[in-house]
Design a protein around this motif. Structure first.
Motif: not given
Length: 260
Positions: A22-25, A196-202, A234-241, A245-247
């Motif tokens: 989950h790293s960018d780059p 760190l980039v997360f496109p999903e909550a899990a 809390e994390i699931d709530r953010g990904f409902q938007q 993407v969490w960066r």
């Protein structure tokens, strides 16, 4: 050092996997370390804080004939390394159970931020290095993953837990090079920034839970189940938007020094 955190290697393995996937780059921390400190086939290597043993596994290849040794204060880590067929011993970096001038390379990767007396630890590393040997330290930048850190701290406090003062390490990319220079007389610093980039909550939730011990909520604490559930919500709530993407900022340094 929070020794209880390393009774098993499970949470460390989660954190290693997150940074790999989950790293960018894209970032392979072990490969980056070896890129800045290439190890020849006949060089002897000591890896202090050897953890899961994945780094040593890269060096213990059939085509290499140099000695490879792992050392860790955690019995689980020593077991993990020996299960890979690599020799490892239990020991403390402040009092290495090794003779002087024994290794061409000494690695201390992502472990000096757990050490109570870093200058003393560095002097021990220098002692076991051969003349002209190479010391390699990897530590995170200050303020690693600030968004996630604030979320965890806020959640922990909401459940009546006081965040320990050392939840944020005192040793980081900013102050470690000076300590290395003081002991070795030289240091070269290579910085590796990223996100760190997360496109999903899990995976983000799994990562957050893997860090709870450092925030005063070990897995056996009474608050642990409730804190885990609250973080997940809390994390699931953010990904409902839509399109969320969490960066979060990450970064570390690879510092090298030569024993003289």
């Amino acid at each position: 050092m929070k020794a209880d955190e390393y009774r098993t290697m499970d949470r460390l393995a989660v954190r290693q996997r997150v940074h790999l996937l989950h790293s960018d780059p894209p970032d392979d921390v072990e490969a980056s370390t070896l890129a800045y400190a290439p190890v020849s086939g006949n060089a002897s290597v000591l890896d202090i804080g050897c953890g899961t043993g994945s780094f040593l596994a890269r060096l213990a290849r059939p085509q290499r004939n140099g000695r490879v040794l792992g050392l860790d204060i955690s019995e689980a880590a020593v077991g993990s390394v020996t299960d890979r067929g690599i020799h490892a011993v239990r020991g403390d970096i402040h009092r290495l159970p090794l003779r002087d001038d024994a290794f061409d390379f000494v690695f201390a990767r992502h472990m000096l931020d757990h050490v109570r007396a870093v200058p003393d630890a560095l002097r021990e590393c220098r002692r076991v290095l051969k003349p002209s040997g190479t010391f390699v330290a990897v530590v995170n930048d200050a303020g690693q993953a600030p968004l996630l850190s604030r979320l965890i701290a806020r959640t922990v406090r909401a459940h009546g837990v006081t965040v320990p003062p050392d939840a944020r390490p005192e040793t980081d990319s900013g102050n470690l090079p000076g300590m290395i220079r003081e002991v070795f007389g030289n240091v070269r610093v290579n910085s590796v920034p990223g996100s760190l980039v997360f496109p999903e909550a899990a995976p983000l939730t799994e990562f957050a839970v893997s860090l709870l011990h450092f925030y005063g909520v070990p897995a056996d604490s009474p608050q642990y189940p409730a804190v885990c559930a609250a973080l997940s919500q809390e994390i699931d709530r953010g990904f409902q938007q839509p399109g969320f993407v969490w960066r979060d900022r990450k970064g570390y340094s690879v510092s090298t020094a030569t024993a003289r």
